[in-house]
Design a protein around this motif. Structure first.
Motif: not given
Lengths: 252, 441
Positions: B384, B386-395, B401-402, B434-435
């Motif tokens: 999960s 990685f999924y968010l990172e791949s959308r441009g959200v930093d770690r 966020m999770l 969290t963005g």
């Protein structure tokens, strides 16, 4: 757009990709086909920057920059997008929050102002029509309880909102019925642009009936064993992957 | 005797405790005093207290706040109002004492009583005597309950007659202002048959203040009556908190409870309910602990009659050196056939130094029942992230966020919109990056 040279990748000390070279130019659509275990999905994940993949040799250059030096979120912000084969469910975060957070991160990275709420909603509503999803999906938790087809459409929606330069679709066609496949393909086709390239990773040829590739590459045992135009996909479909395997053995 | 300080402090204040001259109350207090003198505060040697050592309370020598005004610091109205629900009646207890001036109780329907307990003991002693101490049963009694019964100084009294449905929620705001102060409150919430109400209990204190809150709420829900009860515990980071919510549910009574624990240094939450025939009980809980916080949730449900339904759903998020405990026990008595009981506890351990102890227990003495429990302890799913990172959200934002999402799922169960917004605000304050922004929610 993207240049892969002699890429070798290991996962847990096991070589998966053994010297891949690939050149994707602006506006092109490349299909990567191959049997299960050939390394197709590994290639897609390596491009997106997933952890656990060790690049032991080779280079990946994206728009003149070394892609391997970039963190996954930086790749995304620079325009690399991976549509997942198995999109993750995130209960507790609605689709629209993720879209906003992702778009804000991207715009900030590019020195742009965040979209205001009204413009954002207007843009989203336009994009969601592209994948024929109901607006209520925006307010549901990311992928939670979505059908396989809805998840894939949601990936295309994210892609449409983020407007990437390099779109990598990892088996987006798997598990889709013919109607969903058509919707997803129409979505992808509408995003085709002279400055946007696509890599379609797929097991089957049928996706390529809807999205016409400029080049088709066949991956087997971690190597590209054959490249050609769209007709290669048809040949593969009629002869099966066994044909490629034999060709590999014969060529080796 | 470990509780000598408190016995002595209260001996001096005994004449200032409310309800003087009520023999029934004196008898209850005397019995409790005898028990507390003998037992002191609960000890980790007791099975139900094995994870929580309250000896710091004995050492800290908190000062009972009784009698003359003992306002510790000037109460900042706007700070207090930041906890107040705009659409609710509010009853404010400052350092354990009902404060009429700070409360907003206009327009309470005829026949409904909402007041301080000390006031209720003066104005309606016979009504209080019908209920006080009737929900806490002898099998639950431990040192903290005896301590509270012997020495409670005030609290809230809420009495909703049969068939009345309160249109607005009622918020009981417990606020601590006094350094090293001790508030000992007993509240009663009584819903007669077919009544309906929503009650929110908010606990807070001045930042960085060290104090002890000992708050017991006895709740009685009449036949077919419905109570939605919320507890939001936002005590200061140095506070000690004992909170007991004890409930008796008559036939077909429905109780829906949400227990949100964010604050405090050493916290014990007890929520116990006894269900008569076809009663329904839903207990949702979220505890978010960091630094060296310790939160112990002790949940007990007795199904004493047939056809009861209970649902427990608790989630913990633990970081730093924090410790969380979930002890959930469901007892299905021999007569309680057709009971349907489920208990679930999920925990997110975000640090190697954090600890969670989770102990679900089912005691089933009837044969025709449906009972289940499940427990998980885990970390954030790397897939999960990685999924968010791949959308441009930093770690960091992805992880936050999770985590927010995991907690927010419980918050979204809060039916009361104004409270849900307030709690989501708190959640976002705990996970700033969290963005996700407040104005989106």
């Amino acid at each position: 757009m993207l240049k892969i040279e002699n890429l070798h990748v290991q996962v847990e000390d096991k070589p998966i990709l053994k010297g891949i070279s690939l050149h994707v130019k602006e506006g092109e659509v490349h299909a990567i086909m191959g049997p299960n275990g050939s390394g197709k999905s590994t290639l897609a994940h390596v491009l997106a920057g997933r952890e656990g993949y060790v690049i032991t040799a080779g280079r990946i250059t994206y728009r003149g920059r070394n892609l391997m030096d970039m963190a996954p979120e930086e790749r995304a912000r620079e325009g690399v997008f991976l549509a997942f084969q198995y999109p993750v469910e995130i209960p507790g975060v609605s689709n629209i929050y993720l879209l906003k957070a992702a778009l804000n991160a991207m715009r900030k990275h590019r020195g742009l102002n965040e979209l205001d709420a009204i413009d954002f909603l207007k843009m989203i509503k336009e994009k969601i029509r592209l994948v024929e999803m109901d607006e209520q999906f925006l307010y549901r938790a990311v992928n939670e309880g979505f059908s396989g087809g809805e998840k894939k459409r949601n990936e295309i929606l994210q892609m449409a909102v983020l407007a990437p330069s390099l779109c990598i679709l990892d088996e987006t066609d798997s598990g889709l019925d013919i109607d969903a496949l058509k919707i997803v393909s129409d979505g992808v086709n509408s995003l085709r642009a002279p400055d946007r390239s696509f890599i379609l990773v797929t097991h089957y040829q049928r996706l390529l009936d809807y999205i016409k590739p400029d080049q088709v590459h066949v991956l087997a045992h971690g190597r590209i064993v054959k490249s050609g135009d769209a007709s290669l996909a048809h040949e593969l479909e009629s002869k099966g992957y066994g044909w490629v395997d034999q060709a590999t053995v014969a060529g080796a | 005797m470990n509780a000598a300080h408190y016995l002595e402090a209260y001996r001096i204040l005994a004449d200032d405790l409310p309800g003087q001259g009520l023999p029934w109350l004196s008898a209850k207090r005397q019995a409790a005093l005898a028990q507390f003198s003998a037992s002191g505060f609960p000890s980790p040697r007791e099975e139900d207290w094995k994870y929580t050592n309250v000896s710091p309370i004995e050492k800290k020598l908190f000062k009972p706040l009784i009698g003359q005004p003992l306002r510790g610091q000037v109460l900042d109205r706007s700070w207090l109002d930041s906890y107040r629900l705009a659409d609710a009646w509010s009853l404010v207890l400052v350092d354990g004492h009902f404060d009429q001036g700070l409360s907003v109780l206009g327009g309470i329907p005829e026949g409904v009583i909402v007041t301080g307990l000390a006031e209720a003991l003066r104005a309606y002693p016979e009504r209080v005597s019908d209920w006080l101490g009737t929900v806490v049963t002898p099998r639950q009694l431990h040192g903290f309950i005896a301590f509270n019964t012997a020495f409670f100084a005030d609290g809230a009294f809420v009495d909703v007659p049969a068939g009345i449905s309160l249109e607005k929620p009622l918020q009981l705001i417990h606020v601590a202002t006094h350094p090293e102060g001790l508030s000992n409150t007993r509240s009663l919430v009584v819903l007669a048959k077919n009544a309906e109400a929503r009650v929110v209990e908010t606990f807070t204190g001045r930042a960085d203040l060290s104090y002890l809150t000992a708050a017991i709420t006895e709740i009685r829900i009449g036949a077919n009556a419905v109570l939605e009860h919320y507890k939001v515990q936002s005590e200061s980071g140095k506070a000690f908190h004992f909170g007991g919510i004890y409930v008796a549910q008559e036939r077909s009574a429905r109780f829906r409870q949400h227990n949100m624990a964010f604050g405090g240094l050493l916290v014990r939450n007890e929520i116990h309910s006894g269900l008569h025939q076809a009663a329904e009980c839903e207990l949702n809980g979220l505890f978010l602990v960091s630094r060296r916080q310790h939160v112990d949730n002790h949940i007990l449900i007795h199904h004493t009659e047939p056809c009861g339904i209970s649902r427990e759903n608790y989630r913990g998020v633990l970081t730093d050196h924090a410790r969380g405990i979930f002890q959930g026990r469901i007892v299905v008595h021999p007569q309680a056939q057709k009971t349907d009981a489920q208990m679930n506890n999920r925990n997110l351990l975000l640090s190697e130094d954090a600890e969670i102890d989770t102990k679900p227990q089912l005691e089933i003495l009837a044969d025709d029942v449906k009972c289940a429990h499940g427990v998980t302890v885990g970390q954030l799913d790397p897939e999960s992230v990685f999924y968010l990172e791949s959308r441009g959200v930093d770690r960091l934002s992805a992880r936050n966020m999770l985590t927010f999402a995991f907690a927010n799922e419980m918050v979204e169960k809060i039916g009361l919109g104004s409270l849900r917004a307030l709690v989501q605000d708190q959640l976002l304050n705990l996970f700033p990056q969290t963005g996700i922004r407040r104005d989106w929610l």
